[in-house]
Design a protein around this motif. Structure first.
Motif, short mmCIF file in Angstrom:
data_model
loop_
_atom_site.label_atom_id
_atom_site.label_comp_id
_atom_site.label_asym_id
_atom_site.label_seq_id
_atom_site.Cartn_x
_atom_site.Cartn_y
_atom_site.Cartn_z
N VAL A 274 -13.19 17.59 4.01
CA VAL A 274 -14.01 18.09 2.91
C VAL A 274 -13.98 17.11 1.74
O VAL A 274 -14.92 17.04 0.93
CB VAL A 274 -13.54 19.49 2.47
CG1 VAL A 274 -12.13 19.43 1.87
CG2 VAL A 274 -14.51 20.12 1.50
N PHE A 275 -12.92 16.32 1.63
CA PHE A 275 -12.78 15.38 0.52
C PHE A 275 -13.56 14.09 0.73
O PHE A 275 -13.86 13.37 -0.22
CB PHE A 275 -11.30 15.05 0.30
CG PHE A 275 -10.46 16.24 -0.03
CD1 PHE A 275 -10.55 16.85 -1.27
CD2 PHE A 275 -9.59 16.77 0.91
CE1 PHE A 275 -9.78 17.96 -1.58
CE2 PHE A 275 -8.81 17.88 0.61
CZ PHE A 275 -8.91 18.48 -0.64
N THR A 276 -13.89 13.77 1.97
CA THR A 276 -14.56 12.50 2.26
C THR A 276 -16.03 12.67 2.66
O THR A 276 -16.75 11.69 2.76
CB THR A 276 -13.84 11.74 3.39
OG1 THR A 276 -14.02 12.45 4.62
CG2 THR A 276 -12.37 11.58 3.10
N THR A 277 -16.45 13.91 2.91
CA THR A 277 -17.80 14.16 3.42
C THR A 277 -18.76 14.46 2.27
O THR A 277 -18.49 15.32 1.43
CB THR A 277 -17.78 15.34 4.41
OG1 THR A 277 -16.96 15.00 5.52
CG2 THR A 277 -19.18 15.67 4.90
N THR A 278 -19.87 13.72 2.22
CA THR A 278 -20.89 13.92 1.20
C THR A 278 -22.15 14.51 1.85
O THR A 278 -22.32 14.44 3.07
CB THR A 278 -21.20 12.60 0.49
OG1 THR A 278 -21.44 11.58 1.46
CG2 THR A 278 -20.03 12.18 -0.39
N PRO A 279 -23.07 15.09 1.07
CA PRO A 279 -24.09 15.96 1.65
C PRO A 279 -25.37 15.34 2.18
O PRO A 279 -25.98 15.88 3.10
CB PRO A 279 -24.43 16.90 0.49
CG PRO A 279 -24.18 16.09 -0.73
CD PRO A 279 -23.00 15.23 -0.40
N THR A 280 -25.82 14.23 1.64
CA THR A 280 -27.17 13.76 1.96
C THR A 280 -27.24 13.21 3.38
O THR A 280 -26.51 12.29 3.75
CB THR A 280 -27.62 12.67 0.98
OG1 THR A 280 -27.48 13.15 -0.36
CG2 THR A 280 -29.08 12.29 1.23
N THR A 281 -28.15 13.75 4.19
CA THR A 281 -28.30 13.31 5.57
C THR A 281 -29.20 12.10 5.65
O THR A 281 -30.02 11.84 4.76
CB THR A 281 -28.90 14.43 6.44
OG1 THR A 281 -30.24 14.69 5.98
CG2 THR A 281 -28.05 15.69 6.37
N LEU A 282 -29.07 11.37 6.75
CA LEU A 282 -29.95 10.22 6.97
C LEU A 282 -31.40 10.67 7.03
O LEU A 282 -32.29 9.99 6.50
CB LEU A 282 -29.56 9.49 8.25
CG LEU A 282 -30.46 8.32 8.65
CD1 LEU A 282 -30.48 7.24 7.56
CD2 LEU A 282 -30.02 7.73 9.99
N ALA A 283 -31.67 11.80 7.68
CA ALA A 283 -33.05 12.27 7.81
C ALA A 283 -33.68 12.54 6.45
O ALA A 283 -34.83 12.13 6.20
CB ALA A 283 -33.09 13.53 8.68
N SER A 284 -32.94 13.19 5.55
CA SER A 284 -33.51 13.48 4.23
C SER A 284 -33.68 12.22 3.41
O SER A 284 -34.68 12.05 2.70
CB SER A 284 -32.65 14.50 3.50
OG SER A 284 -31.35 13.98 3.24
N TRP A 285 -32.72 11.30 3.52
CA TRP A 285 -32.87 10.01 2.81
C TRP A 285 -34.07 9.25 3.35
O TRP A 285 -34.89 8.72 2.58
CB TRP A 285 -31.59 9.18 2.99
CG TRP A 285 -31.71 7.80 2.41
CD1 TRP A 285 -31.45 7.42 1.13
CD2 TRP A 285 -32.15 6.62 3.09
NE1 TRP A 285 -31.68 6.07 0.98
CE2 TRP A 285 -32.11 5.55 2.16
CE3 TRP A 285 -32.55 6.36 4.39
CZ2 TRP A 285 -32.49 4.26 2.49
CZ3 TRP A 285 -32.92 5.06 4.72
CH2 TRP A 285 -32.90 4.03 3.79
N ALA A 286 -34.20 9.16 4.67
CA ALA A 286 -35.30 8.41 5.28
C ALA A 286 -36.64 9.02 4.95
O ALA A 286 -37.65 8.31 4.80
CB ALA A 286 -35.08 8.34 6.79
N GLN A 287 -36.70 10.36 4.86
CA GLN A 287 -37.96 11.01 4.50
C GLN A 287 -38.44 10.53 3.14
O GLN A 287 -39.63 10.31 2.94
CB GLN A 287 -37.80 12.53 4.51
CG GLN A 287 -39.08 13.31 4.34
CD GLN A 287 -40.05 13.09 5.49
OE1 GLN A 287 -39.67 13.13 6.65
NE2 GLN A 287 -41.31 12.83 5.16
#
Length: 291
Positions: A274-287
Motif C-alpha cells: 500500500v505504501f509503494t502502489t500509486t493509482p493511475t493506470t496505464l490505460a487512463s494515462w494513455a487515454q
C-alpha cells in the motif's frame, strides 16, 4: 514551524514530476523556491506564486546559494547531454549533498530509480545510486524515491505506436513496475509538506501494477483502437538506433545498460505494498495522451 512557513526548494520544476510537485505545493499554500535555468518556461500564474532562482544545477556555487535557508529540498538530477551520464549524475549528486551540508537542510527528497539498490551494473542508474550514497552521507533526513518505469517513456515512440508497433530492448515477458510521473510528484509533495520524519528512508513508487511489454502493447492497442505488436530489439539493434540519433557512446552505454541491469533475476528491493502502489493506470494515462 508549520509546513506553510518552511522554505521548500524544488529542482526541475517544469518537468513531468517537478511541475506536479509545484502545483501541489501552491495548492497547499506554500510559496516554493524553484531552481531552473529559464524562468520564462513558467506560466505567469505559477510565476506569481513562487520564488525563482535562475541558474544551472551543474554549478555547485549556484546550488548552495539558491538553497540557502531551505528547510526541505526536492532534488531531481536532469539528464546530461554529450557526456557520460553516470559521471554527470554523480557530479549533480555531489552538488546536492554539498548544499545539504553547507545549509543544514533538514529534509531532502531525491527522485531515484528502481535498480539503484544494485549500486553497479544498471547503466546510467549507477549515477543515481552514487547520488543516493552522497545524500545518505549528509546529516539531514533523506527520502529516496525509487521510481518505476515512466509511462511517459512511451511518448518517444509515438509514431511507431500509431503504426502498430511497440519496440523495446526489454524482454517482452519481463514484468516490472510502471508509473505515471504525476503520481511520483504527489508522493514527493506529501513528503516535502511533512516535517516530522527523520533518518534515511527508501520509498518505492511502483505505480498500480507490474506490466510486461506484451501487456503494455495490449493496453495501448485498446486505447488506440488497433493492434499494437510488441517487438524486442537486440542489444546491437537498440544501440544502433541510439547511435543513429547522435548520442555519444557513453550515453548509449548508459541507456542500454538500464534494460540489461534490470532484467534477469533482478527484483526491486522494496516489495509492492500500500505504501509503494500509486493509482493511475496505464490505460487512463494513455487515454489522455493518445485517445
Amino acid at each position: 514551524m508549520t509546513s506553510l512557513n518552511r522554505k521548500i526548494v524544488v529542482t526541475t520544476p517544469t518537468g513531468q514530476v517537478g511541475s506536479r510537485v509545484v502545483r501541489l505545493l501552491l495548492q497547499a499554500g506554500v510559496r516554493p523556491t524553484l531552481l531552473l535555468r529559464d524562468a520564462g518556461k513558467l506560466d505567469p500564474e505559477t510565476r506569481a506564486g513562487v520564488e525563482v532562482a535562475e541558474g544551472d544545477q551543474t554549478n555547485a556555487d549556484f546550488v548552495v546559494e539558491a538553497t540557502r535557508g531551505a528547510d526541505a529540498l526536492f532534488w531531481v538530477s536532469p539528464p546530461g547531454t554529450g557526456e557520460d551520464p553516470v559521471e554527470a549524475y554523480a557530479r549533480l549528486g555531489a552538488n546536492a549533498a554539498l548544499a545539504v551540508r553547507e545549509n543544514g537542510i533538514a529534509h531532502t527528497v531525491f527522485q531515484s530509480s528502481i535498480g539503484a539498490e544494485k549500486r553497479h551494473g544498471v547503466g546510467e542508474i549507477d549515477g543515481l545510486a552514487r547520488t543516493e550514497e552522497l545524500l545518505n552521507d549528509t546529516a539531514g533526513a533523506v527520502t529516496l524515491l525509487r521510481c518505476g518505469y515512466f509511462f511517459s517513456n512511451l511518448l518517444a515512440d509515438t509514431e511507431s505506436l500509431r503504426a502498430g508497433v511497440l519496440r523495446t530492448p526489454w524482454p517482452l515477458d519481463h514484468a516490472m513496475p510502471w508509473v505515471d510521473p504525476r503520481d511520483i510528484g504527489e508522493v514527493a509533495a506529501a513528503r516535502l509538506l511533512s516535517a516530522d520524519w527523520q533518518g534515511k528512508q527508501v520509498r518505492a513508487v511502483h505505480g498500480p501494477e507490474d506490466l510486461t511489454f506484451a501487456r503494455v502493447a495490449e493496453i495501448l492497442g485498446g486505447v488506440l483502437g488497433h493492434e499494437v505488436k510488441p517487438e524486442q530489439l537486440s542489444d546491437d539493434e537498440f544501440r544502433s538506433m541510439l547511435t543513429s540519433v547522435g548520442l555519444p557512446a557513453a550515453q548509449v552505454d548508459g541507456i542500454a545498460g538500464m534494460s540489461i541491469g534490470l532484467t534477469g533475476d533482478f527484483v526491486p528491493e522494496n516489495a509492492r505494498s500500500v505504501f509503494t502502489t500509486t493509482p493511475t493506470t496505464l490505460a487512463s494515462w494513455a487515454q489522455g495522451q493518445f485517445g
